[in-house]
Design an enzyme around this catalytic site. Sequence first.
Site, PDB file in Angstrom:
ATOM      1  N   GLU A 247     -11.196  -4.363  40.781  1.00 27.25           N
ATOM      2  CA  GLU A 247     -10.397  -3.516  40.781  1.00 27.25           C
ATOM      3  C   GLU A 247     -10.532  -2.259  40.282  1.00 27.25           C
ATOM      4  O   GLU A 247     -10.608  -1.969  38.996  1.00 27.25           O
ATOM      5  CB  GLU A 247      -8.869  -3.950  39.992  1.00 27.25           C
ATOM      6  CG  GLU A 247      -8.483  -5.175  40.287  1.00 27.25           C
ATOM      7  CD  GLU A 247      -7.582  -5.285  41.734  1.00 27.25           C
ATOM      8  OE1 GLU A 247      -7.419  -3.873  42.291  1.00 27.25           O
ATOM      9  OE2 GLU A 247      -7.537  -6.356  42.400  1.00 27.25           O
ATOM     10  N   CYS A 281      -5.050   4.383  38.810  1.00 27.58           N
ATOM     11  CA  CYS A 281      -5.650   4.078  39.724  1.00 27.58           C
ATOM     12  C   CYS A 281      -5.234   4.453  41.045  1.00 27.58           C
ATOM     13  O   CYS A 281      -5.780   4.720  41.955  1.00 27.58           O
ATOM     14  CB  CYS A 281      -6.423   2.923  39.783  1.00 27.58           C
ATOM     15  SG  CYS A 281      -5.062   1.336  39.698  1.00 27.58           S
TER      16      CYS A 281
HETATM   17  P1  NAD Z   1     -15.296   1.851  33.077  1.00 23.72           P
HETATM   18  O1  NAD Z   1     -15.610   1.287  34.073  1.00 23.72           O
HETATM   19  O2  NAD Z   1     -15.953   2.992  32.274  1.00 23.72           O
HETATM   20  O3  NAD Z   1     -15.120   0.769  31.836  1.00 23.72           O
HETATM   21  C1  NAD Z   1     -14.110  -0.211  32.019  1.00 23.72           C
HETATM   22  C2  NAD Z   1     -14.432  -1.638  31.180  1.00 23.72           C
HETATM   23  O4  NAD Z   1     -15.616  -1.937  31.546  1.00 23.72           O
HETATM   24  C3  NAD Z   1     -14.346  -1.040  29.711  1.00 23.72           C
HETATM   25  O5  NAD Z   1     -13.781  -2.231  28.852  1.00 23.72           O
HETATM   26  C4  NAD Z   1     -15.950  -1.023  29.211  1.00 23.72           C
HETATM   27  O6  NAD Z   1     -16.215  -1.156  28.127  1.00 23.72           O
HETATM   28  C5  NAD Z   1     -16.565  -1.995  30.248  1.00 23.72           C
HETATM   29  N1  NAD Z   1     -17.998  -1.605  30.549  1.00 23.72           N
HETATM   30  C6  NAD Z   1     -18.658  -0.673  30.517  1.00 23.72           C
HETATM   31  N2  NAD Z   1     -20.079  -0.966  31.013  1.00 23.72           N
HETATM   32  C7  NAD Z   1     -19.829  -2.001  31.162  1.00 23.72           C
HETATM   33  C8  NAD Z   1     -20.975  -2.955  31.813  1.00 23.72           C
HETATM   34  N3  NAD Z   1     -22.354  -2.517  31.977  1.00 23.72           N
HETATM   35  N4  NAD Z   1     -20.873  -4.479  32.117  1.00 23.72           N
HETATM   36  C9  NAD Z   1     -19.516  -4.764  31.847  1.00 23.72           C
HETATM   37  N5  NAD Z   1     -18.600  -4.265  31.362  1.00 23.72           N
HETATM   38  C10 NAD Z   1     -18.772  -2.877  31.343  1.00 23.72           C
HETATM   39  O7  NAD Z   1     -13.876   2.494  33.477  1.00 23.72           O
HETATM   40  P2  NAD Z   1     -12.631   3.272  32.551  1.00 23.72           P
HETATM   41  O8  NAD Z   1     -13.007   4.581  32.241  1.00 23.72           O
HETATM   42  O9  NAD Z   1     -12.499   2.423  31.164  1.00 23.72           O
HETATM   43  O10 NAD Z   1     -11.240   3.021  33.256  1.00 23.72           O
HETATM   44  C11 NAD Z   1     -11.034   4.061  34.460  1.00 23.72           C
HETATM   45  C12 NAD Z   1     -11.445   3.701  35.927  1.00 23.72           C
HETATM   46  O11 NAD Z   1     -10.715   2.490  35.899  1.00 23.72           O
HETATM   47  C13 NAD Z   1     -10.873   4.570  36.745  1.00 23.72           C
HETATM   48  O12 NAD Z   1     -11.935   4.578  37.778  1.00 23.72           O
HETATM   49  C14 NAD Z   1      -9.637   3.972  37.465  1.00 23.72           C
HETATM   50  O13 NAD Z   1      -9.166   4.209  38.875  1.00 23.72           O
HETATM   51  C15 NAD Z   1     -10.073   2.322  37.328  1.00 23.72           C
HETATM   52  N6  NAD Z   1      -8.853   1.719  37.120  1.00 23.72           N
HETATM   53  C16 NAD Z   1      -8.493   0.609  38.415  1.00 23.72           C
HETATM   54  C17 NAD Z   1      -7.672  -0.039  38.582  1.00 23.72           C
HETATM   55  C18 NAD Z   1      -7.304  -0.991  39.860  1.00 23.72           C
HETATM   56  O14 NAD Z   1      -6.363  -1.873  39.520  1.00 23.72           O
HETATM   57  N7  NAD Z   1      -8.002  -0.866  40.810  1.00 23.72           N
HETATM   58  C19 NAD Z   1      -6.490  -0.121  37.593  1.00 23.72           C
HETATM   59  C20 NAD Z   1      -6.747   1.088  36.484  1.00 23.72           C
HETATM   60  C21 NAD Z   1      -7.664   1.478  36.292  1.00 23.72           C
END
Ligand code: NAD
Length: 515
Positions: A247, A281
């Site tokens: 997502e 999002c």
């Molecule tokens: P991010 O991708 O930086 O981090 C998300 C999670 O992934 C965190 O817990 C982080 O610690 C973890 N992470 C980081 N590197 C990783 C790796 N290499 N392997 C596995 N996990 C890892 O995202 P963010 O900045 O926390 O969130 C914002 C983003 O989330 C925006 O792009 C937003 O649109 C998206 N989002 C999408 C939805 C949806 O349902 N489509 C909902 C909410 C947010």
Amino acid sequence: MAILKPIEEPRNLHGRRRLEVYNPATLERTGEIEVSTAADVQAAVERARKAVEGWRALSFEERGKYMLRVRAALLDRAEELADTIVRDTGKARMEAMSNEILPGCDSLTYYAKKARRILRDEKKPLHMMKNKKLVVSYRPMGVIGIITPWNFPFILSLNPAVQAMMAGNTVVAKPSEVTPFVGIAVGQLFEAAGLPEGVYQVVTGDGTTGAALVEAGCDKISFTGSVRTGRKVAEACGRQLIPCTLELGGKDPMIVCEDADIERAANGAVFGAFANSGQICTSTERVYVHEKVADKFVTRVVELTKGLRQGLNSEGEVDVGAICFGPQLDVIERHMKDALDKGAKVLTGGRRNPKYKGNFYEPTVLTNVNHDMEIMREETFGPILPIMVVRDEEDALRLANDSTYGLNSNVWTRDKRKGKALANRIQSGCSTVNDCVINYGVAENPFGGVKDSGIGRVNGEMGLKSYCHVQGVLIDRFGTKSELFWYPYTAGKLRLVRRALNLLYRSPIGKLLGN
Ligand code: NAD
């Protein structure tokens, strides 16, 4: 002004890495967390693996009872939880209650009550082999790793976990390092409900912990976050041949038709763009308004935006909260600079809010924008509403689809049939007509994205089933001693197959059978 980050450089205390956590609205330090190592994560997944057998053996009713106990604990602690959400994210208290805690109760209730019906065995009538019976079963996968972001740290951690667990799986969750205390609080809710050991566990930490969870032998990864990280998760899952749901981000377009109810559309645009300070999002990140109603629409949007109250949280009297993740302000400012350099016009906002020392950016309305600007192409994830005037609906559709993202979209028109038809032509996983943002919160809606916005669906029947292995079991009905196509192969059987081919696909009988 220097960018103030909510998390400082990792600190190494007593040989284990720790991270400091800050309240983004006040920039006060709120505590620190330990970074779970790959060994910690591995141990959690092993505990979860041991717990699978007992958990999957429970009936749906028994698992549902646990979920309803979690709901009772959530209601008892709602205010305390709202405090934690507000402290970790800087969002308006109303949003903590209405967009996190209320949908949390709904998710727990819906899946507790509906999972049995959705996941019951399905008998499928066969069109050809009438001597067989097909039953499709939905079997638990095992251990699900759930990795979540900071923008809705409560509901995005709870909701996939409830679905995974109601389907009979156990869960290891890795909440965002930016909002870890909410993730920990979710774990405490499950603990308060007396869940058997190992069924729901939380591992804290940053991307290294997330990456370790992806590699720790889970049976599926449910990831919510950025496109960049989503790709890494998908690559790692692909290598291991385990499924993942992704997502990811969005750049949701809003199309305002000539026949739209402009008052509702303007209210919708302002809510869609500025709720959660634009960090949803499915935030409205770009508007295409028909030229005949553009002036009226823009004037009303600006009036409504100027009326928004931004600030620190009080009892429901704040509309727009803080930017949760400090570095996100860099992205907002980069997009704004690029837009202004290329000729965009600021009608209101356009700067950090000077009244606060925390991470606040004023709700901003822009016009004179175009698709050469980052603000129309990249996810801004901030309180910016760029509006572009278009000739007609076809023009709007072309621009709406000119994007690498495809999460959500919305269309505003008094003609609902036309709205639905336009929505279907937008390349997005979900859409709304005369509404916005609500898609994720509708339990029955298979929520998810197309293009770079993700793979798979969460919620409802499709979401729940995505936490299961689908197993088709074909049962022979009559128990004959052998089958036509079994050994021995003979010239006679071959002639029979040839005749069957003609009969089924080249004869009036075949037509009668619907072939
Ligand atoms: P991010 O991708 O930086 O981090 C998300 C999670 O992934 C965190 O817990 C982080 O610690 C973890 N992470 C980081 N590197 C990783 C790796 N290499 N392997 C596995 N996990 C890892 O995202 P963010 O900045 O926390 O969130 C914002 C983003 O989330 C925006 O792009 C937003 O649109 C998206 N989002 C999408 C939805 C949806 O349902 N489509 C909902 C909410 C947010």
